[in-house]
Design a protein around this motif. Structure first.
Motif, short mmCIF file in Angstrom:
data_model
loop_
_atom_site.label_atom_id
_atom_site.label_comp_id
_atom_site.label_asym_id
_atom_site.label_seq_id
_atom_site.Cartn_x
_atom_site.Cartn_y
_atom_site.Cartn_z
N THR A 125 0.84 -1.20 0.00
CA THR A 125 0.00 0.00 0.00
C THR A 125 0.88 1.25 0.00
OG1 THR A 125 -0.08 0.01 2.42
CG2 THR A 125 -1.80 -1.21 1.28
N GLY A 126 0.29 2.39 -0.25
CA GLY A 126 1.03 3.65 -0.26
C GLY A 126 0.53 4.55 -1.37
N LYS A 127 0.27 5.82 -1.05
CA LYS A 127 -0.25 6.75 -2.04
C LYS A 127 0.79 7.75 -2.53
CE LYS A 127 -5.05 6.55 -0.40
NZ LYS A 127 -6.21 7.34 0.10
N ASP A 128 1.82 8.03 -1.71
CA ASP A 128 2.78 9.06 -2.09
C ASP A 128 3.95 8.52 -2.90
OD1 ASP A 128 3.83 7.65 0.00
OD2 ASP A 128 4.74 9.38 0.99
N HIS A 129 3.96 7.22 -3.21
CA HIS A 129 5.00 6.64 -4.04
C HIS A 129 4.44 5.40 -4.73
CE1 HIS A 129 5.34 4.87 0.02
NE2 HIS A 129 5.68 3.75 -0.60
N ASP A 130 5.15 4.94 -5.78
CA ASP A 130 4.71 3.78 -6.55
C ASP A 130 5.57 2.54 -6.28
OD1 ASP A 130 2.55 5.04 -7.95
OD2 ASP A 130 4.06 6.11 -9.14
#
Length: 379
Positions: A125-130
């Motif tokens: 998971t994570g929104k500020d990086h891919d």
């Protein structure tokens, strides 16, 4: 279950292993559970990405300029938990498997004997990086314990309670090591029989062995003090995951080229969890990359793949571009990474022998001579 397929360029060179895990998890309250199991760790996205890699590598011209080959491998049994450990321990006792986790079992069966470099992209998971990658993670071994009374007056639950207290006290002697932890748990106490599990999580295999031996002494003392028989089955679990810097740097560049450096989070931080990709990393230059796209908590009953492009397509592209960088120009980069790792890695046969030596079943033998009590663990 599990399988692999090779795609050969027709030119001699290194073999790059791309791994996808197959496990679901026991999550009966997950809305997508089937028979109580659900993909709450994103392994289904790994498999989807591997299919994308296979499709891409078979397109006309895809292998031009490359040498060596690519092994695509789907591996079962990465997840090891209190729910599936008894069954796997029984399979070890019956000789069906040698090891309880998939990757080291595949190593044992010879499926990686001719592999030179390994890569896996996990879903997270994570929104500020891919993409995200840590410096490495702990190895974890497991100890399965059974206390049974030797007489009507002895009590197996008291033995387990005494062992729990001793192990928790023992933990204080390793408190100065930030990456070591011990987790004892009583799983069952029924009809005079008490079952325990102890997990030992460490950054170094030598320390893991030392802690395990200390726990054995605590267990022996608990059995002797309560007049119970101790049966102990050690499970090597997984080795620590170590990322070679040269391979880490190459994959970081690949990810930055794909999504931009601001969307890539590589760090030297150490993860206290464990993964059986660590076993491969002990014998081959390996990387355990994470691709974002999942939502909610990994291993929770509400985890799901929220963004297919980030979780699956990005993963497939990162693997394909890494293969290209490793195998182009007569595999110059790949050969450099292999040569660098050769000075530090453990030969596979030696590593498997070390892990196999841990996997054993032992039972206490009590003797008394001239008023002195002796207690030993014997296979």
């Amino acid at each position: 279950p599990g399988f692999y397929a090779d795609i050969d360029t027709g030119m001699s060179g290194p073999k790059v292993l791309l791994v996808a895990e197959m496990d679901a998890l026991l999550q009966p309250t997950h809305k997508h559970s089937v028979g109580g199991n659900a993909h709450a760790c994103g392994h289904h996205a790994q498999c989807a990405a591997l299919l994308g890699v296979a499709y891409a590598l078979q397109q006309p011209g895809a292998l031009e300029g490359l040498c060596g080959s690519v092994r695509l491998m789907a591996v079962p049994s990465e997840e090891l938990s209190s729910s599936n450990m008894p069954r796997r321990n029984q399979m070890v006792r019956e000789g069906i498997i040698r090891f309880t986790q998939g990757k080291v079992e595949f190593m044992h069966r010879g499926f990686m004997d001719d592999v030179d470099i390994a890569m896996m992209v996990h879903t997270t998971t994570g929104k500020d990086h891919d993409f995200r990658c840590d410096g490495g993670c702990n190895g974890i071994m497991y100890k399965s314990i059974v206390f049974t009374p030797n007489s009507p007056k002895s009590n197996a639950l008291q033995a387990a309670t005494l062992a729990m207290n001793g192990i928790n006290t023992l933990w204080a002697t390793f408190a100065d090591n930030p990456y070591a932890s011990i987790w004892p748990r009583v799983d069952l106490s029924l009809k005079g029989r008490s079952e325990m599990t102890v997990s030992v999580s460490c950054k170094e295999l030598d320390l893991q062995k030392k802690i395990s031996q200390s726990i054995d002494r605590v267990l022996l003392g608990a059995a002797a003090a309560t007049d119970t028989t101790l049966e102990l089955q050690d499970n090597p679990g997984c080795g620590p995951l170590l990322h070679p810097k040269m391979l880490l740097d190459l994959v970081a560049d690949v990810c930055a080229d794909l999504v931009g450096s601001d969307r890539v989070k590589f760090s030297s931080s150490w993860n206290r969890g464990g993964a059986d990709m660590g076993d491969i990393s002990q014998v081959l230059p390996s990387i355990h990359l994470n691709a974002c796209g999942g939502s909610c908590g990994v291993h929770s009953d509400n985890f799901y793949i929220a963004d297919l492009d980030r979780a699956c397509l990005n993963s497939a592209k990162a693997q394909l571009l890494t293969v290209q960088r490793l195998l182009e120009n007569d595999a110059q980069k790949g050969k450099e990474i292999i040569a660098d790792f050769a000075t530090r890695g453990t030969p596979m046969a030696e590593y498997l022998a070390q892990r196999g030596a841990i996997a054993q079943i032992r039972k206490t033998k009590l003797t008394e001579e001239d008023g002195a009590l002796s207690i030993v663990l014997k296979a």
